[in-house]
Design a protein around this motif. Sequence first.
Motif, PDB file in Angstrom:
ATOM      1  N   GLU A 119       9.874  46.852 -13.599  1.00 48.85           N
ATOM      2  CA  GLU A 119       9.072  45.637 -13.666  1.00 48.85           C
ATOM      3  C   GLU A 119       9.852  44.372 -13.294  1.00 48.85           C
ATOM      4  O   GLU A 119       9.376  43.562 -12.486  1.00 48.85           O
ATOM      5  CB  GLU A 119       8.498  45.512 -15.085  1.00 48.85           C
ATOM      6  CG  GLU A 119       7.387  44.539 -15.240  1.00 48.85           C
ATOM      7  CD  GLU A 119       6.747  44.664 -16.611  1.00 48.85           C
ATOM      8  OE1 GLU A 119       5.622  45.183 -16.681  1.00 48.85           O
ATOM      9  OE2 GLU A 119       7.371  44.248 -17.604  1.00 48.85           O
ATOM     10  N   SER A 120      11.039  44.186 -13.848  1.00 52.98           N
ATOM     11  CA  SER A 120      11.773  42.944 -13.561  1.00 52.98           C
ATOM     12  C   SER A 120      12.170  42.860 -12.087  1.00 52.98           C
ATOM     13  O   SER A 120      12.105  41.791 -11.484  1.00 52.98           O
ATOM     14  CB  SER A 120      12.996  42.801 -14.468  1.00 52.98           C
ATOM     15  OG  SER A 120      13.902  43.847 -14.242  1.00 52.98           O
ATOM     16  N   GLU A 121      12.546  43.986 -11.496  1.00 53.83           N
ATOM     17  CA  GLU A 121      12.886  44.016 -10.072  1.00 53.83           C
ATOM     18  C   GLU A 121      11.646  43.724  -9.214  1.00 53.83           C
ATOM     19  O   GLU A 121      11.717  43.000  -8.224  1.00 53.83           O
ATOM     20  CB  GLU A 121      13.460  45.394  -9.728  1.00 53.83           C
ATOM     21  CG  GLU A 121      14.045  45.492  -8.360  1.00 53.83           C
ATOM     22  CD  GLU A 121      14.600  46.883  -8.069  1.00 53.83           C
ATOM     23  OE1 GLU A 121      14.868  47.132  -6.882  1.00 53.83           O
ATOM     24  OE2 GLU A 121      14.751  47.707  -8.986  1.00 53.83           O
ATOM     25  N   LEU A 122      10.507  44.263  -9.627  1.00 58.91           N
ATOM     26  CA  LEU A 122       9.253  44.040  -8.906  1.00 58.91           C
ATOM     27  C   LEU A 122       8.854  42.565  -8.961  1.00 58.91           C
ATOM     28  O   LEU A 122       8.521  41.968  -7.936  1.00 58.91           O
ATOM     29  CB  LEU A 122       8.154  44.924  -9.493  1.00 58.91           C
ATOM     30  CG  LEU A 122       6.780  44.833  -8.847  1.00 58.91           C
ATOM     31  CD1 LEU A 122       6.844  45.228  -7.379  1.00 58.91           C
ATOM     32  CD2 LEU A 122       5.797  45.725  -9.594  1.00 58.91           C
ATOM     33  N   ILE A 123       8.906  41.973 -10.126  1.00 61.00           N
ATOM     34  CA  ILE A 123       8.547  40.557 -10.288  1.00 61.00           C
ATOM     35  C   ILE A 123       9.480  39.672  -9.465  1.00 61.00           C
ATOM     36  O   ILE A 123       9.041  38.732  -8.795  1.00 61.00           O
ATOM     37  CB  ILE A 123       8.552  40.153 -11.780  1.00 61.00           C
ATOM     38  CG1 ILE A 123       7.445  40.904 -12.524  1.00 61.00           C
ATOM     39  CG2 ILE A 123       8.397  38.646 -11.937  1.00 61.00           C
ATOM     40  CD1 ILE A 123       7.570  40.868 -14.038  1.00 61.00           C
ATOM     41  N   SER A 124      10.764  39.994  -9.479  1.00 59.87           N
ATOM     42  CA  SER A 124      11.739  39.237  -8.683  1.00 59.87           C
ATOM     43  C   SER A 124      11.406  39.312  -7.192  1.00 59.87           C
ATOM     44  O   SER A 124      11.476  38.309  -6.476  1.00 59.87           O
ATOM     45  CB  SER A 124      13.140  39.794  -8.949  1.00 59.87           C
ATOM     46  OG  SER A 124      14.079  39.165  -8.137  1.00 59.87           O
ATOM     47  N   THR A 125      11.008  40.493  -6.732  1.00 60.55           N
ATOM     48  CA  THR A 125      10.635  40.668  -5.324  1.00 60.55           C
ATOM     49  C   THR A 125       9.385  39.856  -4.991  1.00 60.55           C
ATOM     50  O   THR A 125       9.327  39.211  -3.940  1.00 60.55           O
ATOM     51  CB  THR A 125      10.393  42.164  -5.017  1.00 60.55           C
ATOM     52  OG1 THR A 125      11.620  42.865  -5.258  1.00 60.55           O
ATOM     53  CG2 THR A 125       9.943  42.373  -3.583  1.00 60.55           C
ATOM     54  N   ILE A 126       8.413  39.867  -5.866  1.00 66.76           N
ATOM     55  CA  ILE A 126       7.187  39.096  -5.645  1.00 66.76           C
ATOM     56  C   ILE A 126       7.511  37.605  -5.564  1.00 66.76           C
ATOM     57  O   ILE A 126       7.032  36.913  -4.658  1.00 66.76           O
ATOM     58  CB  ILE A 126       6.145  39.390  -6.753  1.00 66.76           C
ATOM     59  CG1 ILE A 126       5.628  40.831  -6.603  1.00 66.76           C
ATOM     60  CG2 ILE A 126       4.997  38.381  -6.713  1.00 66.76           C
ATOM     61  CD1 ILE A 126       4.799  41.320  -7.782  1.00 66.76           C
ATOM     62  N   GLU A 127       8.331  37.119  -6.475  1.00 64.31           N
ATOM     63  CA  GLU A 127       8.725  35.699  -6.456  1.00 64.31           C
ATOM     64  C   GLU A 127       9.443  35.356  -5.151  1.00 64.31           C
ATOM     65  O   GLU A 127       9.139  34.353  -4.510  1.00 64.31           O
ATOM     66  CB  GLU A 127       9.627  35.370  -7.644  1.00 64.31           C
ATOM     67  CG  GLU A 127       8.930  35.343  -8.980  1.00 64.31           C
ATOM     68  CD  GLU A 127       7.953  34.186  -9.156  1.00 64.31           C
ATOM     69  OE1 GLU A 127       7.887  33.260  -8.310  1.00 64.31           O
ATOM     70  OE2 GLU A 127       7.235  34.209 -10.162  1.00 64.31           O
ATOM     71  N   LYS A 128      10.388  36.215  -4.752  1.00 66.23           N
ATOM     72  CA  LYS A 128      11.172  35.982  -3.527  1.00 66.23           C
ATOM     73  C   LYS A 128      10.266  35.954  -2.299  1.00 66.23           C
ATOM     74  O   LYS A 128      10.341  35.040  -1.475  1.00 66.23           O
ATOM     75  CB  LYS A 128      12.233  37.069  -3.380  1.00 66.23           C
ATOM     76  CG  LYS A 128      13.087  36.927  -2.126  1.00 66.23           C
ATOM     77  CD  LYS A 128      14.018  38.110  -1.957  1.00 66.23           C
ATOM     78  CE  LYS A 128      13.190  39.224  -1.370  1.00 66.23           C
ATOM     79  NZ  LYS A 128      13.824  40.386  -0.909  1.00 66.23           N
ATOM     80  N   GLU A 129       9.388  36.952  -2.181  1.00 64.45           N
ATOM     81  CA  GLU A 129       8.496  37.028  -1.026  1.00 64.45           C
ATOM     82  C   GLU A 129       7.516  35.859  -1.019  1.00 64.45           C
ATOM     83  O   GLU A 129       7.180  35.336   0.042  1.00 64.45           O
ATOM     84  CB  GLU A 129       7.749  38.361  -1.001  1.00 64.45           C
ATOM     85  CG  GLU A 129       8.634  39.563  -0.752  1.00 64.45           C
ATOM     86  CD  GLU A 129       9.321  39.562   0.601  1.00 64.45           C
ATOM     87  OE1 GLU A 129       8.800  38.971   1.562  1.00 64.45           O
ATOM     88  OE2 GLU A 129      10.405  40.168   0.697  1.00 64.45           O
ATOM     89  N   GLY A 130       7.064  35.467  -2.189  1.00 64.82           N
ATOM     90  CA  GLY A 130       6.156  34.330  -2.285  1.00 64.82           C
ATOM     91  C   GLY A 130       6.796  33.047  -1.795  1.00 64.82           C
ATOM     92  O   GLY A 130       6.212  32.293  -1.009  1.00 64.82           O
TER      93      GLY A 130
END
Length: 183
Positions: A119-130
Amino acid sequence: ARKLEIEEEKIFQLYKENGILIPRNIAGIMLSAIISDTLLFRSPTTTQTDIETAKKLAKISNTNMEEYAIEMFKAGSSIKGKSMEELLFADFKNFNEEDYKIGIGQINTLNIEDIKAKESELISTIEKEGTNNGYSIIALFVTDIINEGSYIYFSEKGKDILAKAFNVENLTQGYYLSGIINL
């Protein structure tokens, strides 16, 4: 995907109208398309024709639909070896609404625990891509096929809009949205 399912139903009709027996392997492929698109009839887009055609194809292919669907979904929803970017962009759509750039991804799973473990890695990726791609809203819906709902992960920038859209007072990462299975 819906277009593919409709095509499978047309192909089934063509075989029937021309008195041609559908080979077992072809029936299995056609059945797979219907099961996949309708999430084994759990999708709100499922029609009675989908169900009737699938039952006939299951009989021809000698397939137990429930068992086959679970195996098919397990294989298709495994996250083993996939990067967070691959998960986010596997089934991703872009939308522009007024001044908003919106990106929505969706994946299906039979084991939400695999996602929660990352989850934390996924959220970080979403923030970065956003941030890197200028999204006003970017989100990933992780659909739990069996329980017929989706867990939502999103960029903090779009949190308030998503909370309003789904009428959720306190939207948190991984919030479960009951009944949201096919966006």
